[in-house]
Each structure stands twice: as C-alpha cells, then as structure tokens.
Design a protein around this motif. Structure first.
Motif, PDB file in Angstrom:
ATOM      1  N   LYS A 183      -7.587  -4.426 -15.211  1.00  0.00           N
ATOM      2  CA  LYS A 183      -7.390  -3.052 -14.736  1.00  0.00           C
ATOM      3  C   LYS A 183      -5.949  -2.925 -14.219  1.00  0.00           C
ATOM      4  CE  LYS A 183      -9.512   0.710 -12.204  1.00  0.00           C
ATOM      5  NZ  LYS A 183      -8.263   1.270 -11.655  1.00  0.00           N
ATOM      6  N   TYR A 184      -5.055  -2.667 -15.189  1.00  0.00           N
ATOM      7  CA  TYR A 184      -3.649  -2.481 -14.843  1.00  0.00           C
ATOM      8  C   TYR A 184      -3.476  -1.196 -14.025  1.00  0.00           C
ATOM      9  CZ  TYR A 184      -3.040  -5.639 -18.890  1.00  0.00           C
ATOM     10  OH  TYR A 184      -3.107  -6.668 -19.785  1.00  0.00           O
ATOM     11  N   ALA A 185      -2.451  -1.184 -13.200  1.00  0.00           N
ATOM     12  CA  ALA A 185      -2.128   0.037 -12.460  1.00  0.00           C
ATOM     13  C   ALA A 185      -1.629   1.132 -13.391  1.00  0.00           C
ATOM     14  CB  ALA A 185      -1.072  -0.268 -11.398  1.00  0.00           C
ATOM     15  N   SER A 186      -1.116   0.743 -14.553  1.00  0.00           N
ATOM     16  CA  SER A 186      -0.529   1.705 -15.485  1.00  0.00           C
ATOM     17  C   SER A 186      -1.497   2.186 -16.553  1.00  0.00           C
ATOM     18  CB  SER A 186       0.693   1.073 -16.160  1.00  0.00           C
ATOM     19  OG  SER A 186       0.320  -0.131 -16.836  1.00  0.00           O
ATOM     20  N   LEU A 187      -2.789   1.910 -16.400  1.00  0.00           N
ATOM     21  CA  LEU A 187      -3.767   2.345 -17.396  1.00  0.00           C
ATOM     22  C   LEU A 187      -3.788   3.865 -17.513  1.00  0.00           C
ATOM     23  CD1 LEU A 187      -6.889   0.111 -16.640  1.00  0.00           C
ATOM     24  CD2 LEU A 187      -5.384  -0.048 -18.626  1.00  0.00           C
ATOM     25  N   ASP A 188      -3.978   4.354 -18.725  1.00  0.00           N
ATOM     26  CA  ASP A 188      -4.176   5.784 -18.950  1.00  0.00           C
ATOM     27  C   ASP A 188      -5.673   6.060 -18.849  1.00  0.00           C
ATOM     28  OD1 ASP A 188      -4.201   8.397 -19.660  1.00  0.00           O
ATOM     29  OD2 ASP A 188      -3.311   8.142 -21.643  1.00  0.00           O
ATOM     30  N   PRO A 210      -8.736  -7.731  -9.798  1.00  0.00           N
ATOM     31  CA  PRO A 210      -8.762  -8.759  -8.736  1.00  0.00           C
ATOM     32  C   PRO A 210      -8.521  -8.132  -7.366  1.00  0.00           C
ATOM     33  CG  PRO A 210      -7.267  -9.362 -10.545  1.00  0.00           C
ATOM     34  CD  PRO A 210      -7.617  -7.923 -10.730  1.00  0.00           C
ATOM     35  N   LEU A 211      -9.164  -8.679  -6.361  1.00  0.00           N
ATOM     36  CA  LEU A 211      -8.960  -8.196  -5.001  1.00  0.00           C
ATOM     37  C   LEU A 211      -7.924  -9.040  -4.260  1.00  0.00           C
ATOM     38  CD1 LEU A 211     -12.643  -7.343  -3.995  1.00  0.00           C
ATOM     39  CD2 LEU A 211     -10.830  -5.792  -4.730  1.00  0.00           C
ATOM     40  N   TYR A 212      -8.142 -10.332  -4.189  1.00  0.00           N
ATOM     41  CA  TYR A 212      -7.193 -11.192  -3.486  1.00  0.00           C
ATOM     42  C   TYR A 212      -5.862 -11.257  -4.236  1.00  0.00           C
ATOM     43  CZ  TYR A 212      -5.223 -15.243  -1.102  1.00  0.00           C
ATOM     44  OH  TYR A 212      -4.404 -16.083  -0.398  1.00  0.00           O
ATOM     45  N   PHE A 213      -5.933 -11.395  -5.548  1.00  0.00           N
ATOM     46  CA  PHE A 213      -4.716 -11.428  -6.373  1.00  0.00           C
ATOM     47  C   PHE A 213      -4.445 -10.040  -6.951  1.00  0.00           C
ATOM     48  CE2 PHE A 213      -6.299 -15.820  -6.479  1.00  0.00           C
ATOM     49  CZ  PHE A 213      -5.153 -16.514  -6.114  1.00  0.00           C
ATOM     50  N   SER A 214      -4.452  -9.059  -6.096  1.00  0.00           N
ATOM     51  CA  SER A 214      -4.311  -7.669  -6.535  1.00  0.00           C
ATOM     52  C   SER A 214      -2.962  -7.391  -7.192  1.00  0.00           C
ATOM     53  CB  SER A 214      -4.505  -6.718  -5.350  1.00  0.00           C
ATOM     54  OG  SER A 214      -3.560  -7.002  -4.320  1.00  0.00           O
ATOM     55  N   SER A 215      -1.953  -8.208  -6.849  1.00  0.00           N
ATOM     56  CA  SER A 215      -0.620  -7.965  -7.422  1.00  0.00           C
ATOM     57  C   SER A 215      -0.516  -8.385  -8.887  1.00  0.00           C
ATOM     58  CB  SER A 215       0.443  -8.714  -6.612  1.00  0.00           C
ATOM     59  OG  SER A 215       0.247 -10.121  -6.714  1.00  0.00           O
ATOM     60  N   PHE A 216      -1.495  -9.129  -9.391  1.00  0.00           N
ATOM     61  CA  PHE A 216      -1.421  -9.612 -10.771  1.00  0.00           C
ATOM     62  C   PHE A 216      -1.278  -8.471 -11.778  1.00  0.00           C
ATOM     63  CE2 PHE A 216      -3.591 -14.076 -10.496  1.00  0.00           C
ATOM     64  CZ  PHE A 216      -2.417 -14.571  -9.944  1.00  0.00           C
ATOM     65  N   PHE A 217      -1.988  -7.362 -11.535  1.00  0.00           N
ATOM     66  CA  PHE A 217      -1.997  -6.288 -12.532  1.00  0.00           C
ATOM     67  C   PHE A 217      -1.599  -4.936 -11.957  1.00  0.00           C
ATOM     68  CE2 PHE A 217      -5.262  -9.432 -13.845  1.00  0.00           C
ATOM     69  CZ  PHE A 217      -4.567  -9.930 -14.941  1.00  0.00           C
ATOM     70  N   SER A 218      -0.898  -4.972 -10.830  1.00  0.00           N
ATOM     71  CA  SER A 218      -0.428  -3.725 -10.216  1.00  0.00           C
ATOM     72  C   SER A 218       1.076  -3.550 -10.405  1.00  0.00           C
ATOM     73  CB  SER A 218      -0.771  -3.720  -8.719  1.00  0.00           C
ATOM     74  OG  SER A 218      -0.124  -4.796  -8.062  1.00  0.00           O
ATOM     75  N   ARG A 219       1.575  -4.008 -11.544  1.00  0.00           N
ATOM     76  CA  ARG A 219       3.024  -4.000 -11.783  1.00  0.00           C
ATOM     77  C   ARG A 219       3.414  -2.919 -12.788  1.00  0.00           C
ATOM     78  NH1 ARG A 219       3.668 -10.661 -12.051  1.00  0.00           N
ATOM     79  NH2 ARG A 219       2.371 -11.031 -10.201  1.00  0.00           N
ATOM     80  N   ASP A 220       4.729  -2.710 -12.902  1.00  0.00           N
ATOM     81  CA  ASP A 220       5.217  -1.621 -13.733  1.00  0.00           C
ATOM     82  C   ASP A 220       4.981  -1.865 -15.217  1.00  0.00           C
ATOM     83  OD1 ASP A 220       6.075  -0.306 -11.465  1.00  0.00           O
ATOM     84  OD2 ASP A 220       8.097  -1.153 -11.556  1.00  0.00           O
ATOM     85  N   THR A 221       5.106  -3.113 -15.647  1.00  0.00           N
ATOM     86  CA  THR A 221       4.927  -3.437 -17.055  1.00  0.00           C
ATOM     87  C   THR A 221       3.814  -4.470 -17.205  1.00  0.00           C
ATOM     88  OG1 THR A 221       6.661  -5.133 -16.936  1.00  0.00           O
ATOM     89  CG2 THR A 221       7.339  -2.920 -17.625  1.00  0.00           C
ATOM     90  N   ILE A 222       3.483  -4.778 -18.449  1.00  0.00           N
ATOM     91  CA  ILE A 222       2.324  -5.629 -18.723  1.00  0.00           C
ATOM     92  C   ILE A 222       2.716  -7.102 -18.849  1.00  0.00           C
ATOM     93  CG2 ILE A 222       0.364  -6.004 -20.273  1.00  0.00           C
ATOM     94  CD1 ILE A 222       0.379  -3.337 -18.730  1.00  0.00           C
ATOM     95  N   TYR A 223       3.811  -7.378 -19.550  1.00  0.00           N
ATOM     96  CA  TYR A 223       4.175  -8.765 -19.872  1.00  0.00           C
ATOM     97  C   TYR A 223       5.531  -9.149 -19.268  1.00  0.00           C
ATOM     98  CZ  TYR A 223       0.647  -7.902 -23.511  1.00  0.00           C
ATOM     99  OH  TYR A 223      -0.491  -7.567 -24.189  1.00  0.00           O
ATOM    100  N   ASP A 224       5.886 -10.413 -19.558  1.00  0.00           N
ATOM    101  CA  ASP A 224       7.213 -10.965 -19.268  1.00  0.00           C
ATOM    102  C   ASP A 224       7.484 -11.170 -17.774  1.00  0.00           C
ATOM    103  OD1 ASP A 224       7.775 -11.015 -22.003  1.00  0.00           O
ATOM    104  OD2 ASP A 224       8.537  -8.967 -21.966  1.00  0.00           O
ATOM    105  N   TYR A 225       6.483 -11.694 -17.073  1.00  0.00           N
ATOM    106  CA  TYR A 225       6.668 -12.097 -15.685  1.00  0.00           C
ATOM    107  C   TYR A 225       6.591 -13.627 -15.592  1.00  0.00           C
ATOM    108  CZ  TYR A 225       6.009  -7.208 -14.382  1.00  0.00           C
ATOM    109  OH  TYR A 225       6.141  -5.846 -14.254  1.00  0.00           O
ATOM    110  N   PRO A 226       7.265 -14.231 -14.611  1.00  0.00           N
ATOM    111  CA  PRO A 226       7.225 -15.701 -14.490  1.00  0.00           C
ATOM    112  C   PRO A 226       5.822 -16.264 -14.290  1.00  0.00           C
ATOM    113  CG  PRO A 226       8.980 -14.763 -13.123  1.00  0.00           C
ATOM    114  CD  PRO A 226       8.165 -13.614 -13.616  1.00  0.00           C
TER     115      PRO A 226
END
Length: 690
Positions: A249-254, A296-312
C-alpha cells in the motif's frame, strides 16, 4: 381670464404640497373616481351648456362664483392626490418588477450552474463506469471473496471452509452476484449463513492464481509490469480462472481506481528481523480483479515515499512485503494453485515458500516466476537473508543464491529462478536461446541449467480499448469489412496536426516513449528523404520526460518542414487517432511491453516499421532456435526486416498487395487473450501436474 387658464392647465408641482401625504398602497386598494373637470366660460356656460338665470339677487351671484372656485380647488386637490398616488404606485410596481427580474435572472443562473454540475457529474459517472466496467458480476464476486478473507482473519470461519466458499463463489459467480448482491451490507454471520446454504454441489474449475507483485495498472504504474499484471489477470478471469493480486500500500497509490476499498478489521502480523510486526490489510476491486494491499505499521516508511524503486533499502522493503504476503495467505487459509511472482522484488517468495510455508497447508501450491528482463537482479550480503527467516548458510551456495561473478554476495533473482517451478520471460521478439546467450546479464549458467523450465511469452494489449471497430476516440470507426473510416481518420489527424489534408498522402506516425535509443541524426535523414517524396509525419512525445522534449524540439528546429508536426505532450485521444490515421508507425522497438506500439499498429491497419533508432536488435536475422513467439514469427515474415523507404515504395508501387498485407495483419489477435494467455495457462497446467 387667469382663473380660466388656471382651471384649464392646472400645474403639477414637482413635490407634494405641504401637508400632502401619499396613502399606503395595498393589494386591495381601490381607485377613487375623479369628478369631471368643468370649464367656466364668459357666457355663463359650463362645459358648453347654458346656465338658466337664477332669480337670486346680485350678491348671491358673487357667493356662487366663490363656491364654484372653491369646488374647483377641491377637485384640483383630489386630482393631484390621485396623480401622486398613481405615480407612487407606479414607482412601487417598477421596483417590484425589477426585483422580480433580478430574482428570475438569479434563478436562471442557478439553474444553469446546476445543469453544468449535473453534466459534470454525469460525465464523471460515465468515466468511472467505463474505467471500472460498472459494478458487474465479477466485481460483486470479488466483494464476496474479500468478505470471506475478513471472516477468516476475524475467526468467524475456518480456513478449510473459507477455501470451499471461495471456490463456490467463483464457480457460481453469476448466480451468487444475482442472488446475494443485497447481502453485502449484512453482518458477517448473516452473509456466511446464506453462502453456506448456497454452497452445496459446488465443483472446482479453472486455476486459482495469486500475483505477488509491486505494480498494477492503473493503481500504480511505473514500467511494463503494471499493464502486464492487469492485462493478463483480466484475460485469465474472462476465461474462468480466479485471479487476485497482492500489492504494497504505497502512499502514491491511485485509490480512485479501486472499487469498494475497505480495511479488514482484524489483526495481521508478519515476521521480519526476528520479530512479528503488525500490518493493516486493505481490500478492493480493480477492473474486476480482487486486490489486497499490505500496509506495514512499524516499518511504515517502507512504502510512504515519493517513488516506488531505487532506494538503498529496496531489498529490505520488498523482502518485508514478500514475507508479509505469505503470512497473510497462510492466515486467511487461501490455497491457490499458483503463486505468481514477478522480477527480483518478489522472487524471494520462492525459497520462503518451499522452506517455510509449503508445510503450512500450501503443499499443493506451485511457484511461477515472471521476468521482464535480467538487467536488475539485486545483489546483497548473505546475512540479510535472515531478515525474512531464511538460513544464509544453507542458501549461500553456487546451486542456490550465490552470485556467479560476485561469490561473496547472494543474487536474489538467481535464487528465485532456482526455487520456481516455471520461469516465463516476457519478450515479444527474442527466442529462448538468444535470451540465454545474449541477454542474461551473467545468469547464463543458471538459465542454461534450468532451460527446460524456461518459457518465452509476448506481451499483449487491451483489445477492448484498442479496437478501431469500437474505439470511442475515433471520428469514424472501421474494420477489415469496411475500411472507409480509416481515410476519414487520416483527414482528421491531418486537420488536428495542421498538415495538408489529402487522404492519398502517406502519413507516418511515431510515439516516442524512450530517448536512450533515439538516433536524431539518422532519423533526420530518413524523415527528410521521405518528405521530399510527399510523406507526412506526426511525432508525439512526453513533455514530462525532459530528455524526450528536448530531443523533439531540437529535431523540429533542424527539420523546419511543413509536412512534419510535433506534439510534445502525450494525449490519449490523439494517440488513438495517430494509430487510426497513420499508414505506417515508426517503432523504436518491436519489443515494446510498455506502450505495445507495434501490436496496436497492426490492429489499426498501420504497418509497424523500425528504421532510425539505434537498437541493433531491430534487424532480426534467421535464428536456428525456433522457440520464438507467434508474434515474432509474423513480424519476421512481414514488416520486421522492412525499412521505411521500402514500405513507402511498396505502398506507391504495389498498393493492392500492401492493402492485402495490412488487412491480414488486422485480423491477427495479439491481445492479452491470445498467445500470452495460452503460454501462461500451459505453464500453470504443467506445474500443477508436477
């Protein structure tokens, strides 16, 4: 004489005399009849009538004159009062009418605004209905299935019964949707009772496939994976298979594209880094496909980012999602026939499944991995495998996860290939042998060893949207039975592009999606030579991609030709018209899984031709490996080795043969429902028999 003048021409003062008051005008007021005004003449006649002499004395005559004068003054005052009353009433009437006029204008404007809002609402509803296909039986069916999932998580129904109910719903989807559509608003217990009553006699049909992936059109679309997931899933469901999708569940979902989005009110936990972590589970329906979103609740930052890929931390992000997907499937009691994985991001599901979850009631499930290329594989330190519960010491081996070149690292995509029952590579033009030899990016030893479980499938396209016979974007529809509409579409495209309007002119269209292979110098020479022969060109790019915009603007400045038109912003309606109005479509590659330009060109009666883009693979020489797709075979025998100049010459010199070739191409089915579907079903069938 003065008295006569006064009586004949009474003056009307500009304002009421002192003490004069205007009576209040009410709706029931009555007009006062004004006495007739009489004129006194010298001969004693009143209003022209003779007056009989009175036997009175002379004094009485003076009193009579005074009495007459007083009477006239009274009549004048009455007259003035009446005039002022009428004047005031007229003023009030004018004010009232003006107020009513303003009110009517405001009501008219309000009605106009309401009409505009209503029209906008109707258009929005029509758009949503076209986009979602309406709340049809399949969408209703998926709402039932997702309710069953929530019942399992809430402990209302057992996992084995839930599996039977799911199968019953899909096998009897028309009946279930018709009978129980009003039951969706009921409590779980009531709905469960009705479903149990209906479940007798249900039989298993088709495959149950769960996609665990990172993209799905139109909810989250980055690359070719998104249209592939949606296109293939819809094709499978149209032919009786049960397909569902699990996404982060990305933050950027339509989310506007999701029907019936709801959060399951039950606890859901997954393992990561030695602990159990809570997740929020959301469900909905997209294009008739059931979709589950994991947040995710504890790791909420995993999918709350501006883009989908290319993170360390992409390995941690998608490994968490992969493990959470399996934990969710196990807890809900789902027993799919196939878990369908995609690229390295969810390839780790394979080893997780066989090492941990196959023993949790999923022993009959099989694993299929799809790769859209091998250029991205994800190399990581072996110890990181332990984050999701895998044993690094057991997997860091040459025949498991160990990377061939970087032996101190593990290769996630390699591990996914080894732990999958079948692997499908999406490639419309290349053979299996060529992919292994030339396009494996270091995975050649692994692919060669597992060659027997490797399949090649082409991408497809949505023929419900892309069909000239029914395309709503076209001014005139057409088909192989009546091609006159194609000429009308050409003229419409010429008008929109500002080109000379001649249906006999050869029109070449080109949609630029990537600029890395854009050979500007070569393209300029080809276009220049073609325009001298009378050809017209329409180019469309994407202003959102700066490199494409700059390249097209530079190209336009160098050409300065009236027969070449550029559109810098991608437009959906214009793209449909370009395919319909063009005789030839210049393609950057015949392997185009993102926009599917060659496939759409064939459907719309435009020849896909590759000429000027720097892809060395665009000239397909004979390949002794005959494991190529039907699309590849067709292209090699028709337009695959044809240059733009050759195509232009054939149109001019042999129009009848060209027309026959074009019409034959239009009859071919290269949609998601055709070859792509067939290869996937054959793979599902093969692995279920293992």
């Amino acid at each position: 004489m003065m008295l006569m003048a006064t009586l004949i021409n009474p003056g009307i003062p500009s304002s009421p005399p002192p003490g004069f008051s205007i009576p209040t005008i009410t709706p029931n007021s009555k007009f006062v009849k004004v006495p007739a005004l009489r004129c006194l003449r010298k001969n004693g006649e009143i209003n022209g009538l003779s007056k009989t002499p009175s036997p009175m004395d002379p004094g009485d005559q003076d009193d009579g004159e005074m009495s007459l004068e007083q009477s006239s003054n009274v009549e004048l005052e009455i007259k003035n009062n009446e005039i002022w009353r009428l004047f005031k009433e007229a003023q009030q009437n004018i004010l009232y009418l003006n107020k009513q006029r303003l009110k009517a204008v405001e009501e008219l404007n309000e009605a106009k605004r309401e009409k505009e809002l209503l029209v906008d609402k109707i258009e929005q509803l029509e758009k949503e209905n076209r986009r979602a296909g309406g709340r049809d039986n399949l969408a209703l069916c998926w709402e039932f299935l997702l309710r069953i999932d929530s019942m399992v998580l809430a402990g209302i129904v057992s996992t084995s019964e839930a599996s039977d109910l799911r199968r019953m719903v899909m096998d009897s989807k028309v009946s279930v949707a018709d009978l129980f559509s009003d039951m969706l608003q009921k409590r779980d217990a009531e709905l469960l009772a009705e479903l149990r009553h209906f479940s007798e006699g249900s039989k298993k049909k088709g495959f149950h496939i769960i996609h665990i992936c990172t993209e799905m059109e139109p909810v989250v679309s980055i690359g070719p994976l998104a249209p592939y997931i949606t296109g293939l899933s819809r094709a499978l469901q149209r032919k009786g298979h049960l397909v569902e999708v699990i996404l982060p569940k990305y933050a950027s979902l339509d989310l506007d594209e999701v029907q019936g989005l709801r959060e399951i009110e039950a606890e859901s936990y997954s393992y990561f880094n030695g602990q159990l972590h809570g997740n929020r589970i959301w469900t909905g329906v997209v294009y008739g496909i059931g979709v589950t979103f994991i947040q995710p609740l504890y790791f909420s930052s995993f999918f709350s980012r501006d883009t989908i890929y290319d993170y360390p931390d992409d390995f941690e992000r998608f490994t968490y999602f992969s493990r959470a997907s399996l934990d969710y499937i196990a807890k809900t009691g789902k027993q799919p026939d196939v878990l369908h994985l995609h690229n390295w991001e969810t390839a780790i599901v394979g080893p997780l499944f066989w090492d941990i979850f196959a023993k949790q009631g999923l022993g009959n499930t099989r694993i299929l991995l799809t790769c859209h290329g091998f250029d991205s594989q994800c190399l990581e330190e072996p110890e990181k495998l332990a984050l999701c519960g895998l044993d690094p010491a057991r997997l860091h081996r040459p025949d498991r996860f160990q990377d061939t070149a970087n032996t101190h690292l593990v290769n996630i995509l390699k591990g996914g290939i080894i732990y999958s029952n079948k692997v499908i590579v999406i490639s419309s033009m290349h053979s299996k042998g060529r992919i292994i030899r030339s396009m494996s990016h270091g995975l050649e030893p692994t692919l060669a060893l597992h060659k027997e479980k490797l399949l090649v499938a082409p991408c497809g396209f949505d023929n419900s949207t892309w069909d000239p016979a029914t395309d709503k974007f076209l001014p005139v529809n057409y088909s192989t039975e009546n091609m006159r509409g194609k000429d009308a579409c050409k003229v419409a495209l010429q008008m929109q592009a500002g080109l000379p309007e001649h249906a006999s002119s050869i029109l070449v269209g080109c949609i630029i999606s990537e600029v890395s292979d854009f050979d500007l110098k070569n393209l300029k020479a080809v276009v220049w030579n073609a325009t001298k022969g009378g050809a017209q060109f329409v180019f469309m790019g994407n202003v959102a991609v700066p490199t494409i915009a700059r390249a097209l603007k530079s190209f336009q400045e160098e050409l300065e030709d009236l027969n070449v038109k550029f559109f810098y912003r991608y437009d959906e309606a214009l793209s449909h018209l370009m395919f319909a109005g063009s005789d030839i479509i210049l393609c950057q590659s015949f392997d185009d899984p993102l926009l599917q330009v060659p496939l759409k060109a064939l459907k719309y009666g435009a020849a896909p031709v590759s000429e000027t883009f720097g892809d060395k693979n665009l000239r397909y020489s004979a390949d002794h490996d005959h494991e190529i797709t039907r699309f590849s075979h067709f292209m090699r025998s028709t337009f695959g080795s044809m240059s733009l100049s050759q195509a232009l010459d054939e149109i001019k010199n042999n129009p009848s043969a060209w027309k026959a070739k074009i019409m034959d191409a239009m009859t071919k089915d290269f949609s998601w429902d055709a070859e792509c579907y067939d290869i996937h079903v054959s793979a599902y069938t093969a692995i279920k028999s293992l």
